[in-house]
Scaffold this motif. Structure first.
Motif, short mmCIF file in Angstrom:
data_model
loop_
_atom_site.label_atom_id
_atom_site.label_comp_id
_atom_site.label_asym_id
_atom_site.label_seq_id
_atom_site.Cartn_x
_atom_site.Cartn_y
_atom_site.Cartn_z
N HIS A 354 0.86 -1.18 0.00
CA HIS A 354 0.00 0.00 0.00
C HIS A 354 0.89 1.23 0.00
N ALA A 355 0.47 2.29 -0.68
CA ALA A 355 1.24 3.53 -0.70
C ALA A 355 0.32 4.72 -0.82
N LEU A 356 0.68 5.79 -0.14
CA LEU A 356 -0.05 7.06 -0.21
C LEU A 356 0.97 8.18 -0.20
N THR A 357 0.87 9.07 -1.17
CA THR A 357 1.69 10.28 -1.18
C THR A 357 0.77 11.48 -1.33
N SER A 358 1.11 12.58 -0.66
CA SER A 358 0.28 13.79 -0.75
C SER A 358 1.15 15.01 -0.59
N SER A 359 0.79 16.05 -1.31
CA SER A 359 1.47 17.34 -1.23
C SER A 359 0.44 18.43 -1.46
N ALA A 360 0.88 19.67 -1.47
CA ALA A 360 -0.04 20.78 -1.70
C ALA A 360 -0.60 20.77 -3.11
N PHE A 361 0.05 20.04 -4.02
CA PHE A 361 -0.36 20.05 -5.42
C PHE A 361 -1.22 18.85 -5.79
N SER A 362 -0.96 17.69 -5.21
CA SER A 362 -1.71 16.50 -5.61
C SER A 362 -1.54 15.42 -4.56
N SER A 363 -2.32 14.35 -4.71
CA SER A 363 -2.17 13.18 -3.85
C SER A 363 -2.41 11.94 -4.70
N ASP A 364 -1.86 10.83 -4.24
CA ASP A 364 -1.99 9.59 -4.99
C ASP A 364 -2.03 8.44 -4.01
N ARG A 365 -2.90 7.49 -4.25
CA ARG A 365 -3.04 6.32 -3.40
C ARG A 365 -3.07 5.07 -4.27
N GLY A 366 -2.41 4.01 -3.82
CA GLY A 366 -2.41 2.77 -4.59
C GLY A 366 -2.20 1.56 -3.71
N LYS A 367 -2.59 0.41 -4.21
CA LYS A 367 -2.35 -0.85 -3.52
C LYS A 367 -2.32 -1.96 -4.55
N THR A 368 -1.61 -3.02 -4.23
CA THR A 368 -1.54 -4.17 -5.12
C THR A 368 -1.16 -5.39 -4.30
N ALA A 369 -1.05 -6.52 -4.98
CA ALA A 369 -0.67 -7.77 -4.30
C ALA A 369 0.06 -8.66 -5.30
N ILE A 370 0.90 -9.53 -4.76
CA ILE A 370 1.65 -10.45 -5.59
C ILE A 370 1.68 -11.81 -4.90
N THR A 371 1.40 -12.87 -5.67
CA THR A 371 1.41 -14.24 -5.16
C THR A 371 2.56 -14.99 -5.80
N SER A 372 3.32 -15.73 -5.01
CA SER A 372 4.56 -16.35 -5.51
C SER A 372 4.66 -17.80 -5.07
N PHE A 373 5.25 -18.60 -5.95
CA PHE A 373 5.57 -20.00 -5.66
C PHE A 373 7.00 -20.25 -6.14
N TRP A 374 7.79 -20.94 -5.34
CA TRP A 374 9.15 -21.21 -5.74
C TRP A 374 9.60 -22.56 -5.20
N GLY A 375 10.59 -23.13 -5.87
CA GLY A 375 11.17 -24.39 -5.41
C GLY A 375 12.57 -24.56 -5.95
N MET A 376 13.43 -25.20 -5.16
CA MET A 376 14.79 -25.47 -5.62
C MET A 376 15.27 -26.81 -5.08
N LEU A 377 16.10 -27.45 -5.86
CA LEU A 377 16.73 -28.71 -5.48
C LEU A 377 18.22 -28.47 -5.29
N VAL A 378 18.75 -28.98 -4.21
CA VAL A 378 20.18 -28.91 -3.94
C VAL A 378 20.70 -30.33 -3.93
#
Length: 654
Positions: A354-378
Motif C-alpha cells: 500500500h502507498a499514499l503520497t500527498s502534497s499541496a499540489f496532488s495526492s496519490d493512493r495505490g495498492k496491489t498484491a503479488i502471489t509467488s511460488f518457488w522451489g529449488m533442489l540442492v
C-alpha cells in the motif's frame, strides 16, 4: 571505515564453503553459513560476504552503509549529511534493485518512486550480523534481488543454553558535536523463552547537504529492537521480531529569490519506521536437528512514514508519504538420501503493498498484491560436486506474471580449490508510484517488470593456515528498465497513456537496457600472531545498451570503474593483549553523476584509523579517525561529504 570482513572470519567462511560437514554443524538460524536464512552459502555457489560480530565490534559504531561499502562489488552514495538519502549499488545495479531484509522482513519503501530501501537510517549499534549475496537472486527472494541481497540480523536472543543475562553498552562523542549511545541485552531467564533487546540514540550537527552551503544540517535518531525465540516442546519454535526507528534530518533545497541553485534552506524530514515479524517453525525430528523435514509459517510487515517540512511556508508537512507492505509466507525444507545428497526447498508467499503520497499540489493512493511460488533442489552427486537448480513464478495483480530460473554448480578441485559457475535470473516489479493511473500523476499501468540475466564463474582458494582468495567474473544483462519519458506530442513510439493527455509532465516506460560486467578479487592472510591483512578489488563496467538511444554506450551514473579496499589489523599479544588497531584504505575511481556523462565525479582515497584498548576485562576505551587525510571528494554532485572526523568512546560488556 575498515574492511568489513577480516581474515580470521573469511578463512572460516572459505573453509565452510568447501566443507559441508563444518557448515552443517552450525546453528540453522544463526550460523556463519546461512545467507538470509534461506540457503547455506556452500550450496549457493554464489559470491557472498559476512560482517560478523567481530567485524562490527572493530567498526565501533556508525552507519551500516559505511561498513557494507568495504565489501567487494559494492558502491555507496550519500546525499550529504548523516541521514541523507543513501543508496547501495551491488555490481552496478540500481540501488532500488538491491533487496534488503531485516530479521526476515523485506524493508523496501512502497511509497518511494523506486520502492527501494534507504540505508540512511540503518545504524550498526543494534546489529549482530550482516550478510551480502552478490548477483541476481530472485529465485528464493522475488522482486528487487537483481543486484543482490543484504540480510541484516539485529540483537539476537540469548543462545548459550543458560539462563544468565548478558549485555553490552557503549557511548561515544565525536566531531560536529556527534553523540551516540547504544545498548543490547540478551536473556534466557524465562526458561524456554529467550529475548534480545537493543536500543540506540544518535545526534549530530552534521555537515551542509549542499556542497556550497555554510549551514550545518543535523540529524537525530532514536531506535529500539526486540527479538524473541521460544521453544514449545522438542519440535516447535516461535520467533518474533520488532524494530522501531524515529529519525529527523535537516535538508537543503533551492532557496529564494531565484529558486534555481541548490543551497541552504530550513527544510527537514521526519521518518518513522516500523518492522515486525512472527514465525512458527515445526521440526518433527526435534528443534536441535538440521536434517530431515522442517516447515515454517511467517507473517511480517514493514511500515514507513515520511513527512517533509518547510518552516518558511508553514508548520504542516508540505509532502507526506505512507508505505506499507505485508507478507505471509510458508516454506519447507526436506533432506533426503541421508540428508546430504538431496535437499528440497520450496515455498509460497502472498505480499500486499500500500502507498499514499500527498502534497499541496496532488495526492496519490495505490495498492496491489503479488502471489509467488518457488522451489529449488540442492544436489550433491559426489563428495566434491554440488548442484542447485530452481524456478520461481510471481503473479502480480496489475502487470501479470514473471517466471525466473537459476542453476549453479560447484566442483572441488583437491583440498584447496573450488570452481563454481552460475546462471541466475532476476526481476523487479514496477512500484505503485510507477503504476499509478491517477490523473495528473506520473504512473503508467502498462509497465512490465524489469528483467535481468546474470552469469558468473569463480574460483575459491583456502587453507586452514589462515589465508584465502576468491576470484569471480560476472556479467548481467538487464532489459525493460523503467525510465521517465516526456509525453508531449512527438515521434512514436510513446506510451499509450500519453495519448489521453493525462500525463502533461511525462510518465514511466520500459525503454532501457544495460550491461554490467566485471571482476572481483578478495583475499586475506594472517601474517603472524599479531598482524592480519585483507582486501578486495572490483573492476566494473556498466553501460547503457538501449538500442537507438543517444546515450547508448555511455557509463551509468555513479558507478566507479575501479574500487579498492584494504585493511591491516594489529592485535598484539603479551602485555598489550586485547588491544585492537586497524588501518583501512578505500579507493573509488572516477565516475559520472549523469547518464549523459557530462558531470564528472573525481576519484578519491579514504583512510581510516581505529583502535581499542581494554581498561578492564569488561570495559574498553576506543577511538577512531575517519578520512584521516581530510580528502575532499563527492559521491553525488552538488552534495557535501564529511572531512576528517575524530571520535572517542567507551563500551562495557558483561
Amino acid at each position: 571505515m575498515k574492511t568489513a570482513a577480516y581474515p580470521t572470519t573469511l578463512s572460516l567462511l572459505a573453509l565452510a564453503a568447501a566443507s559441508p560437514a563444518l557448515a552443517q554443524q552450525a546453528d540453522d538460524n544463526y550460523s556463519i553459513t546461512v545467507i538470509g536464512n534461506r540457503l547455506a552459502a556452500e550450496d549457493t555457489n554464489a559470491s557472498w560476504s559476512v560482517i560478523d560480530e567481530e567485524a562490527l565490534t572493530r567498526a565501533q559504531n556508525g552507519a551500516a552503509a559505511d561498513l557494507i561499502a568495504r565489501l567487494p562489488g559494492v558502491n555507496v552514495t550519500q546525499n550529504g549529511t548523516l541521514g541523507g538519502v543513501t543508496n547501495l549499488r551491488i555490481r552496478g545495479a540500481e540501488g532500488e534493485q538491491t533487496l534488503v531484509v531485516i530479521d526476515g522482513v523485506r524493508v523496501g519503501d512502497p511509497s518511494s518512486p523506486g520502492g527501494g530501501f534507504d540505508f540512511a537510517n540503518l545504524m550498526i549499534g543494534g546489529i549482530d550480523r550482516i550478510e551480502l549475496l552478490r548477483g541476481a537472486n530472485s529465485l528464493p527472494w522475488g522482486s528487487q534481488a537483481i543486484g543482490g541481497v543484504v540480510s541484516v540480523t539485529t540483537t539476537r536472543p540469548s543462545a548459550d543454553g543458560s539462563d544468565r543475562t548478558t549485555g553490552r553498552f557503549g557511548a561515544e562523542v565525536g566531531a560536529r558535536d556527534t553523540v551516540r549511545l547504544n545498548g543490547q541485552l540478551r536473556t534466557a531467564a524465562l526458561g524456554p523463552a529467550e529475548f534480545g533487546i537493543g536500543a540506540g540514540y544518535v545526534r549530530t550537527d552534521g555537515i551542509s547537504n549542499a556542497a556550497v552551503g555554510t549551514e550545518r544540517d543535523g540529524y537525530r535518531q532514536v531506535s529500539v529492537n526486540l527479538t524473541n525465540r521460544t521453544r514449545i516442546g522438542e519440535t516447535i519454535e516461535l520467533r518474533a521480531f520488532g524494530l522501531f526507528a524515529d529519525s529527523r534530518v535537516e535538508l537543503d533545497g533551492f532557496p529564494p529569490p531565484t529558486y534555481s541553485s541548490f543551497g541552504d534552506t530550513d527544510e527537514y524530514q521526519k521518518t518513522r519506521e516500523h518492522y515486525a515479524a512472527a514465525t512458527i517453525e515445526h521440526r518433527p525430528g526435534g528443534s536441535d536437528t538440521n536434517g530431515g523435514f522442517s516447515h515454517k509459517l511467517q507473517f511480517g510487515f514493514a511500515d514507513i512514514n515520511r513527512d517533509n517540512f518547510d518552516p518558511s511556508i508553514g508548520d504542516d508537512p508540505n509532502f507526506s508519504a505512507r508505505g506499507r507492505s505485508e507478507r505471509l509466507s510458508y516454506s519447507l525444507d526436506w533432506s533426503a538420501l541421508g540428508g546430504d545428497r538431496l535437499r528440497l526447498l520450496a515455498g509460497a508467499e502472498r505480499e500486499w503493498t500500500h502507498a499514499l503520497t500527498s502534497s499541496a499540489f496532488s495526492s496519490d493512493r495505490g495498492k496491489t498484491a503479488i502471489t509467488s511460488f518457488w522451489g529449488m533442489l540442492v544436489g550433491r552427486p559426489t563428495e566434491n560436486l554440488s548442484i542447485t537448480a530452481g524456478v520461481r513464478h510471481d503473479d502480480h495483480r496489475d502487470f501479470g506474471g514473471a517466471t525466473t530460473f537459476a542453476v549453479d554448480a560447484g566442483q572441488k578441485l583437491g583440498d584447496l580449490v573450488t570452481l563454481r559457475a552460475s546462471y541466475r535470473e532476476g526481476f523487479k516489479a514496477p512500484t505503485l508510484y510507477q503504476l499509478s493511473d491517477t490523473a495528473g500523476a506520473y504512473g503508467n499501468p502498462d509497465l512490465l517488470p524489469e528483467r535481468a540475466r546474470a552469469y558468473e564463474i569463480g574460483l575459491r582458494f583456502g587453507t586452514t593456515q589462515g589465508w584465502f582468495l576468491d576470484v569471480a567474473a560476472f556479467r548481467r544483462d538487464s532489459s525493460n528498465l523503467i525510465d521517465f519519458v516526456s509525453c508531449p506530442a512527438g515521434p512514436a513510439p510513446q506510451p499509450p497513456i500519453c495519448a489521453g493527455g493525462y500525463r502533461p509532465f511525462g510518465t514511466y516506460d520500459n525503454i532501457n537496457r544495460a550491461r554490467a560486467e566485471g571482476i572481483e578479487v578478495e583475499g586475506g592472510v594472517r601474517l603472524n600472531e599479531s598482524f592480519s591483512l585483507s582486501g578486495n578489488y572490483s573492476l566494473l563496467s556498466v553501460k547503457d545498451r538501449t538500442p537507438g538511444s543517444a546515450l547508448e554506450g555511455n557509463r551509468l551514473a555513479r558507478r566507479p570503474r575501479h574500487v579498492v579496499n584494504a585493511a591491516l589489523t594489529w592485535t598484539p599479544q603479551g602485555a598489550l593483549a586485547g588491544t585492537d588497531v586497524s588501518l583501512a584504505v578505500r579507493h573509488a575511481g572516477a565516475s559520472f553523476d549523469d547518464r549523459a556523462n557530462l558531470v564528472r565525479l573525481d576519484a578519491y582515497w579514504l583512510v581510516d584509523l581505529r583502535a581499542s584498548y581494554p581498561l578492564t576485562d569488561a570495559i574498553d576505551l576506543y577511538g577512531r579517525v575517519e578520512n584521516l587525510f581530510d580528502e575532499d571528494y563527492q559521491t553525488v554532485a552538488t552534495y557535501g561529504t564529511p572531512g576528517r572526523s575524530a571520535t572517542v568512546g567507551v563500551r562495557w560488556a558483561f
